[in-house]
Design a protein around this motif. Structure first.
Motif, PDB file in Angstrom:
ATOM      1  N   GLN A  61      21.820  60.878 -14.883  1.00 32.52           N
ATOM      2  CA  GLN A  61      20.508  61.522 -14.959  1.00 32.52           C
ATOM      3  C   GLN A  61      19.392  60.477 -14.952  1.00 32.52           C
ATOM      4  OE1 GLN A  61      20.380  65.181 -15.342  1.00 32.52           O
ATOM      5  NE2 GLN A  61      22.377  64.583 -14.522  1.00 32.52           N
ATOM      6  N   ASP A  62      18.293  60.790 -14.283  1.00 36.03           N
ATOM      7  CA  ASP A  62      17.109  59.933 -14.343  1.00 36.03           C
ATOM      8  C   ASP A  62      16.439  60.125 -15.693  1.00 36.03           C
ATOM      9  OD1 ASP A  62      17.467  58.990 -11.778  1.00 36.03           O
ATOM     10  OD2 ASP A  62      16.121  60.469 -10.882  1.00 36.03           O
ATOM     11  N   GLY A  63      15.936  59.041 -16.247  1.00 43.35           N
ATOM     12  CA  GLY A  63      15.218  59.097 -17.518  1.00 43.35           C
ATOM     13  C   GLY A  63      13.757  59.421 -17.309  1.00 43.35           C
ATOM     14  N   PRO A  64      12.970  59.413 -18.389  1.00 43.65           N
ATOM     15  CA  PRO A  64      11.554  59.763 -18.313  1.00 43.65           C
ATOM     16  C   PRO A  64      10.749  58.851 -17.393  1.00 43.65           C
ATOM     17  CG  PRO A  64      12.210  59.303 -20.591  1.00 43.65           C
ATOM     18  CD  PRO A  64      13.415  59.123 -19.728  1.00 43.65           C
ATOM     19  N   ASP A  65      11.210  57.614 -17.213  1.00 46.61           N
ATOM     20  CA  ASP A  65      10.482  56.692 -16.341  1.00 46.61           C
ATOM     21  C   ASP A  65      11.018  56.714 -14.911  1.00 46.61           C
ATOM     22  OD1 ASP A  65      12.878  55.389 -16.606  1.00 46.61           O
ATOM     23  OD2 ASP A  65      12.042  53.541 -17.412  1.00 46.61           O
ATOM     24  N   GLY A  66      11.919  57.648 -14.607  1.00 42.45           N
ATOM     25  CA  GLY A  66      12.473  57.764 -13.265  1.00 42.45           C
ATOM     26  C   GLY A  66      13.644  56.853 -12.986  1.00 42.45           C
ATOM     27  N   GLU A  67      14.027  56.044 -13.958  1.00 49.07           N
ATOM     28  CA  GLU A  67      15.146  55.127 -13.797  1.00 49.07           C
ATOM     29  C   GLU A  67      16.370  55.652 -14.533  1.00 49.07           C
ATOM     30  OE1 GLU A  67      15.145  52.268 -11.994  1.00 49.07           O
ATOM     31  OE2 GLU A  67      13.099  52.711 -11.374  1.00 49.07           O
ATOM     32  N   GLY A  74      13.737  55.100 -27.267  1.00 51.01           N
ATOM     33  CA  GLY A  74      13.460  56.336 -26.547  1.00 51.01           C
ATOM     34  C   GLY A  74      14.674  57.025 -25.966  1.00 51.01           C
ATOM     35  N   ALA A  75      15.749  57.105 -26.700  1.00 58.20           N
ATOM     36  CA  ALA A  75      16.931  57.830 -26.226  1.00 58.20           C
ATOM     37  C   ALA A  75      16.564  59.283 -25.974  1.00 58.20           C
ATOM     38  CB  ALA A  75      18.061  57.733 -27.246  1.00 58.20           C
ATOM     39  N   PRO A  76      17.183  59.901 -24.962  1.00 55.59           N
ATOM     40  CA  PRO A  76      16.836  61.276 -24.623  1.00 55.59           C
ATOM     41  C   PRO A  76      17.168  62.265 -25.731  1.00 55.59           C
ATOM     42  CG  PRO A  76      18.771  60.553 -23.423  1.00 55.59           C
ATOM     43  CD  PRO A  76      18.241  59.364 -24.157  1.00 55.59           C
ATOM     44  N   ALA A  77      16.447  63.372 -25.724  1.00 59.53           N
ATOM     45  CA  ALA A  77      16.697  64.426 -26.716  1.00 59.53           C
ATOM     46  C   ALA A  77      18.045  65.080 -26.429  1.00 59.53           C
ATOM     47  CB  ALA A  77      15.588  65.462 -26.647  1.00 59.53           C
ATOM     48  N   PRO A  78      18.763  65.471 -27.474  1.00 57.90           N
ATOM     49  CA  PRO A  78      20.067  66.096 -27.257  1.00 57.90           C
ATOM     50  C   PRO A  78      19.950  67.447 -26.561  1.00 57.90           C
ATOM     51  CG  PRO A  78      19.499  66.088 -29.587  1.00 57.90           C
ATOM     52  CD  PRO A  78      18.432  65.327 -28.873  1.00 57.90           C
ATOM     53  N   ALA A  79      20.950  67.755 -25.770  1.00 51.75           N
ATOM     54  CA  ALA A  79      21.006  69.058 -25.106  1.00 51.75           C
ATOM     55  C   ALA A  79      21.579  70.087 -26.082  1.00 51.75           C
ATOM     56  CB  ALA A  79      21.881  68.966 -23.868  1.00 51.75           C
ATOM     57  N   HIS A 122      20.462  52.012 -22.192  1.00 51.20           N
ATOM     58  CA  HIS A 122      21.305  53.203 -22.235  1.00 51.20           C
ATOM     59  C   HIS A 122      21.044  54.075 -21.010  1.00 51.20           C
ATOM     60  CE1 HIS A 122      17.602  54.852 -24.029  1.00 51.20           C
ATOM     61  NE2 HIS A 122      18.012  56.004 -23.502  1.00 51.20           N
ATOM     62  N   TYR A 123      21.923  55.022 -20.797  1.00 51.26           N
ATOM     63  CA  TYR A 123      21.743  56.007 -19.745  1.00 51.26           C
ATOM     64  C   TYR A 123      22.407  57.299 -20.183  1.00 51.26           C
ATOM     65  CZ  TYR A 123      26.508  54.687 -18.333  1.00 51.26           C
ATOM     66  OH  TYR A 123      27.855  54.427 -18.315  1.00 51.26           O
ATOM     67  N   THR A 124      22.071  58.388 -19.492  1.00 46.41           N
ATOM     68  CA  THR A 124      22.655  59.679 -19.821  1.00 46.41           C
ATOM     69  C   THR A 124      23.378  60.251 -18.613  1.00 46.41           C
ATOM     70  OG1 THR A 124      20.630  60.883 -19.246  1.00 46.41           O
ATOM     71  CG2 THR A 124      20.895  60.253 -21.544  1.00 46.41           C
ATOM     72  N   LEU A 125      24.365  61.049 -18.918  1.00 45.08           N
ATOM     73  CA  LEU A 125      25.121  61.786 -17.914  1.00 45.08           C
ATOM     74  C   LEU A 125      25.241  63.223 -18.395  1.00 45.08           C
ATOM     75  CD1 LEU A 125      27.234  58.957 -18.493  1.00 45.08           C
ATOM     76  CD2 LEU A 125      27.395  59.566 -16.090  1.00 45.08           C
ATOM     77  N   VAL A 126      25.395  64.136 -17.470  1.00 40.38           N
ATOM     78  CA  VAL A 126      25.645  65.539 -17.822  1.00 40.38           C
ATOM     79  C   VAL A 126      27.002  65.902 -17.282  1.00 40.38           C
ATOM     80  CG1 VAL A 126      24.930  67.925 -17.429  1.00 40.38           C
ATOM     81  CG2 VAL A 126      23.217  66.179 -17.886  1.00 40.38           C
ATOM     82  N   LEU A 127      27.807  66.540 -18.121  1.00 41.73           N
ATOM     83  CA  LEU A 127      29.151  66.971 -17.729  1.00 41.73           C
ATOM     84  C   LEU A 127      29.105  68.452 -17.357  1.00 41.73           C
ATOM     85  CD1 LEU A 127      32.162  66.105 -17.545  1.00 41.73           C
ATOM     86  CD2 LEU A 127      32.433  67.114 -19.814  1.00 41.73           C
TER      87      LEU A 127
END
Length: 131
Positions: A61-67, A74-79, A122-127
């Protein structure tokens, strides 16, 4: 006669940082019991694997800054989602990552996985279930 394979010239390598991370992540998952059939689909580094009797796709997933790779803060908010994807992340994927030294932490919130690298980024992924 032996043929020596030259090392990869990173400056000429067609792999992006996301592709390289996808290859490493796929290798880590492939080596973990309970995960099979791991492939890198080549689409933005998405990873397809089988666990808990089902095929899954891990999507970067792209983060808030597009990267994809984010700064340490600034870790992403939990789903909020819960269910089979959350179970696979929590019970299978997170333990596989935590056993590898390149990953400082891995947390699962619903269908979202946040991976913290030893570099501090860090980075995020969606399963999601594979089609």
């Amino acid at each position: 006669m032996t043929t020596e394979i030259p090392p990869i010239d990173r400056a000429k390598s067609p792999l992006t940082a996301v592709d390289e991370e996808a290859v490493r992540l796929a290798d880590v998952l492939e080596d973990h019991p309970g995960i099979s059939g791991v492939t890198d689909s080549g689409v933005q580094g998405d990873i397809v694997f089988t666990a808990a009797g089902r095929s899954w796709v891990l999507d970067f997933q792209d983060g808030p800054d597009g990267e994809v790779f984010q700064a340490p803060a600034g870790a992403p908010a939990p789903a909020p989602a819960d269910g089979p994807a959350a179970d696979v992340l929590r019970d299978v994927v997170v333990p596989a990552l935590l056993a590898h030294p390149a990953y400082r932490a891995a947390t699962a919130d619903g269908d979202t996985l946040t991976v913290h690298l030893d570099t501090g980024r860090h980075y995020t992924l969606v399963l999601s279930p594979a089609a």
